[in-house]
Design a protein around this motif. Structure first.
Motif, short mmCIF file in Angstrom:
data_model
loop_
_atom_site.label_atom_id
_atom_site.label_comp_id
_atom_site.label_asym_id
_atom_site.label_seq_id
_atom_site.Cartn_x
_atom_site.Cartn_y
_atom_site.Cartn_z
N ARG A 173 -8.77 136.87 49.48
CA ARG A 173 -7.64 137.79 49.29
C ARG A 173 -6.84 137.37 48.06
N LEU A 174 -6.22 138.35 47.43
CA LEU A 174 -5.36 138.06 46.28
C LEU A 174 -4.14 137.28 46.76
N PRO A 175 -3.91 136.08 46.23
CA PRO A 175 -2.76 135.30 46.71
C PRO A 175 -1.44 135.82 46.14
N VAL A 176 -0.37 135.60 46.88
CA VAL A 176 0.97 135.96 46.42
C VAL A 176 1.57 134.75 45.72
N PRO A 177 1.87 134.83 44.42
CA PRO A 177 2.46 133.68 43.73
C PRO A 177 3.84 133.36 44.27
N SER A 178 4.30 132.18 44.01
CA SER A 178 5.67 131.84 44.42
C SER A 178 6.66 132.54 43.50
N LYS A 224 2.37 141.37 54.16
CA LYS A 224 1.43 142.40 53.71
C LYS A 224 0.12 141.78 53.23
N SER A 225 0.19 140.67 52.55
CA SER A 225 -1.03 140.02 52.05
C SER A 225 -1.89 139.52 53.20
N TRP A 226 -1.27 139.15 54.33
CA TRP A 226 -2.04 138.72 55.51
C TRP A 226 -2.66 139.92 56.21
N TRP A 227 -1.93 141.03 56.23
CA TRP A 227 -2.36 142.20 57.00
C TRP A 227 -3.39 143.03 56.23
N TYR A 231 -2.61 142.89 48.49
CA TYR A 231 -1.20 143.26 48.60
C TYR A 231 -0.72 144.14 47.46
N VAL A 232 -1.57 144.36 46.44
CA VAL A 232 -1.16 145.14 45.27
C VAL A 232 -1.82 146.51 45.22
N SER A 233 -3.13 146.58 45.43
CA SER A 233 -3.93 147.73 44.98
C SER A 233 -3.50 149.07 45.56
N CYS A 657 5.46 144.64 43.14
CA CYS A 657 5.41 144.73 44.61
C CYS A 657 6.74 144.31 45.23
N LEU A 658 7.41 143.32 44.65
CA LEU A 658 8.74 142.95 45.14
C LEU A 658 9.70 144.14 44.98
N TYR A 659 9.56 144.87 43.88
CA TYR A 659 10.40 146.04 43.65
C TYR A 659 10.13 147.13 44.70
#
Length: 787
Positions: A173-178, A224-227, A231-233, A657-659
């Motif tokens: 999965r695409l990781p979420v950066p800090s 969202k990245s876990w589910w 998390y982006v596409s 995605c934060l936005y």
């Protein structure tokens, strides 16, 4: 009429003595062959689905495990550690079975469970291995022993002969950066573009965001990245593409050109016949999942999800948002020629139409002299204008009756084909031939491409071809992959006769293409004209320049021990500064397809290191040695940023995605609003080449593609797409707007060419210096020997 005769499968007459039934043997034969082909296709899809579903294991491995467990029933040692006996005692209806039957059934059940466990173990092991990206940060040509060992393990767990979708379940999965890392990189990326006061304001906004909202928004994003698989596409497709209400022509769609130097035939219908047949071959392999997955280093797999929607896909307009409609198993295409729409069936007797048969069908359309129906000529302009008027017109005038049937035929077609009536293509004797070719592919006449289709194939009277592609469903490398296959198949497998026709016999018994029928009222014709005028204004404003840089290419750049992409990006920065005398926010697209459902990430190419290098190039007092040192530093910085973007540590998709999360929560963030409103005055992208390696361009140097391009992103900026063609050619596709007094695409092309040569001169002077030093050493050694 021939088509009426072919359309009748049987005839009957009622007589006093009974029913006289006459069956057409030819049609019954075609029905039978179509059924056989359909069932064969389903069987192959099922088989390949099973193979991909159990990969990296194989169905035969299940049999091996079952046999091993069955054999254990006859030896004193129990490898199941008592689990087979436990299953035997807890089987439903066990009293109806013999002891031997229960033992065998329990062994099969345990073996199947063990086999599935081993499959998941292999997959998660491979996923863990593919989550390692240290290899991508190593110097080119130098591979550490740890990376070599990692590659060996990836190969060992990857299995043999993977299909297109075999690796999908094993991709990480695409990781979420800090948030801290993303904000740090963002501030670093804008430091050279802002003065001290502006930078301090931005830093304050960033720190306020980090201290207040960031943690809350980040938690939702991690969830969202876990589910989800990525998390982006899905948000990227929806909010960047589908929710946009402005025209997609020029603003979103992109194009891909034909072979640059070679024109296999001058016959329009023949070339279209071969290319369409090659596309059908590609689609058949795609539907069956038989294409080999794309792999970096020949080992690391790329995600193949985007390829699912190449064919039978249309963007459907809506009032608030569009949707992407993907269908399966559609057996026709729609052809546009001189204002008329024709439906052409692609199958007969359970097989694809042969290239010669397709040529015949396209010739029939070219020779058709009928006039367009009222409103039909510019109907496709609805897809070129604003989305809301098109959505309203679609709901009001195309939701029932013959108009609905005709529109359904277009939207459900495999793809859309335009038989153009104006010759295009690269002509070295004409200075602006590439410019005209690019504008024709990008927008045409604004009403002769169906811009909502996944792609429109464009055929010109001189035999040249090209593609206009809608962007929401996939990115350019996906269409480029298909186009490489098609061009190689067309030129090296299908071929043409000496007269330029498709090979094979001509089947004159095929039913003629069917004209689509329209009843377009005056109000709808007015809406079409309004969309057309809006689109034409956009098209007329596009300033395009195709620039062939032939002084050197990838070969010389690699001899300089530099990444070709970094070399070109720094040349673009130098050209941009010379053209505008200021630096600007620069967008370069990179891919994230090493992750499941990955699409793109942004590389912010205008770094502080790039700015320092450009300033040194413009300073009269700087030496070439200083400039070269700054160039190498800037190139290394760019390469590192590109690698970070590819491995999920980019800046812009995370902030985007934060936005989106903040908007769902109803929270306003001045920092995120400021970041996402910044204009990209220089937008760049590299067109991939030789993804399939079907053509040896060293052996056939003329069989190279010209790449593709896109429209300008900013009203006062440039869009630049480039393709590194072999060892000695780089093609630039430059776009801007005539309405901007500050931009000129031709002028920018000249700046790019000079920047490339100026950077090359730095390496030339370094090499000259090395040669002088070597000559001095040789003279000194000769002098010592003489003494």
């Amino acid at each position: 009429m021939a088509e009426a005769h072919q359309a009748v499968g049987f005839q009957f007459t009622v007589r006093p003595d009974g029913l006289d039934l006459k069956l057409s043997k030819e049609v019954i034969k075609n029905i039978y062959l179509s059924g056989v082909t359909a069932w064969k296709k389903r069987a192959i899809q099922f088989k390949n689905g099973v193979l991909a579903g159990v990969y990296p294991a194989s169905p035969s491995s299940w049999l091996i495990v079952v046999i091993a467990m069955m054999s254990s029933l006859y030896i004193p040692f129990d490898p199941s550690l008592g689990m087979i006996d436990a299953l035997k005692e807890n089987l439903p209806h066990r009293h109806c079975m013999s002891v031997q039957t229960r033992a065998v059934l329990s062994a099969i059940l345990f073996a199947t469970g063990l086999w599935l466990f081993l499959i998941y173990l292999l997959r998660y092991t491979l996923k863990a291995l593919l989550s390692y990206h240290g290899w991508i940060f190593e110097s080119h040509g130098r591979m550490s022993k740890s990376t070599q060992m990692w590659l060996s393990l990836v190969k060992m767990f990857s299995g043999r002969r993977p299909l297109l979708y075999s690796f999908q379940a094993s991709l990480p999965r695409l990781p979420v950066p800090s948030v801290d890392d993303t904000i740090h990189r963002y501030l670093e990326s804008v430091r050279s573009l802002l003065d001290s006061e502006q930078y301090n304001q931005m830093e304050t906004l960033a720190n306020d965001f980090k201290d207040s909202l960031a943690a809350q928004l980040q938690r939702y994003l991690i969830l969202k990245s876990w589910w989800g698989t990525n998390y982006v596409s899905d948000w990227w497709e929806e909010y960047i593409y589908l929710r946009g209400r402005s025209p997609i022509m020029v603003n979103s769609n992109f194009y891909i050109m034909d072979l640059l130097y070679v024109n296999p035939t001058h016959r329009q219908a023949a070339r279209a016949g071969n290319v369409v047949h090659a596309m059908l071959q590609y689609r058949r392999k795609l539907e069956r999942g038989e294409h080999a997955p794309l792999r970096a280093l020949g080992t690391v797999p790329m995600c193949s999800t985007q390829m699912e929607r190449i064919f039978n896909t249309t963007r459907i307009p809506g009032i608030e948002t569009d949707i992407v409609q993907h269908l399966t198993d559609r057996k026709h295409l729609v052809v546009y020629h001189k204002g008329r729409f024709f439906q052409v069936w692609l199958y007969t007797g359970g097989r694809h139409l042969l290239p010669s048969e397709l040529e015949t069908q396209f010739l029939r359309i070219l020779n058709d002299t009928s006039e367009p129906l009222p409103g039909e000529l510019k109907l496709a302009a609805l897809t070129a204008g604003n989305r809301v008027p098109w959505a309203r017109a679609r709901n009001k005038y195309f939701s029932q009756g013959g108009n609905k049937a005709s529109l359904d035929a277009i939207e459900s077609a495999a793809f859309f084909l335009t038989l153009d009536d104006e010759a295009q293509g690269y002509d070295p004797t004409k200075t602006k031939s590439l410019d005209s070719y690019a504008k024709s592919l990008l927008h045409g006449k604004c009403y002769d491409r169906w811009f909502d289709k996944s792609f429109t194939l464009i055929s010109y009277p001189n035999g040249k071809m090209g593609i206009n592609a809608e962007h929401s469903w996939a990115d350019a490398p996906i269409v480029g992959h298909m186009w490489e296959y098609v061009l190689a198949t067309d030129c090296f497998h299908l071929g043409y006769t000496e007269e330029g026709h498709c090979k094979g016999d001509v089947n004159k018994g095929l039913p003629n293409p069917t004209r689509l029928q329209w009843q377009i009222p005056k109000e709808c014709q007015d809406a079409i004209e309004t969309s057309y005028l809006s689109a034409k204004q956009i098209a007329d404003d596009v300033d395009f320049h195709g620039y062939l840089f032939t002084e050197f290419g990838k070969g010389l750049i690699k001899k300089c021990r530099c990444s070709p992409d970094a070399f070109i990006q720094l040349a673009l920065q130098l050209a941009q500064f010379r053209d505008q005398r200021v630096f600007c926010l620069t967008y370069e697209s990179s891919m994230t397809r090493m992750f499941r459902d990955g699409r793109t990430e942004t590389v912010r190419s205008c770094t502080s290191e790039a700015v320092a290098f450009v300033r040194a190039m413009e300073e009269a007092g700087a030496t070439n040695a200083q400039r070269l040192a700054l160039f190498r530093k800037a190139a290394d910085k760019h390469q590192n940023m590109y690698r970070l973007a590819m491995t999920g540590s980019g800046i812009d998709r995370h902030l985007f995605c934060l936005y989106i999360v903040s908007k769902y929560l109803g929270i306003d963030s001045p920092f995120l609003t400021k970041v996402l409103s910044e204009p990209w005055k220089l937008s760049t992208s590299q067109t991939p080449q030789q993804q399939l390696n079907l053509v040896d361009i060293n052996k056939f140097p003329k069989y190279v593609g010209a790449g593709g391009g896109f429209g300008p992103v900013a009203d006062d900026g440039y869009g630049v797409s480039y393709i590194i063609v072999g060892e000695n050619l780089i093609t630039f596709h430059i776009s801007s707007k005539f309405s901007s007094p500050d931009t000129d695409s031709f002028r920018f092309g000249q700046h790019i060419g000079k920047a490339m040569l100026d950077i090359q001169a730095l390496f030339k002077s370094e090499n000259d210096k090395k040669m002088v030093e070597q000559a001095k050493q040789i003279q000194m050694e000769n002098g010592r020997k003489h003494k």
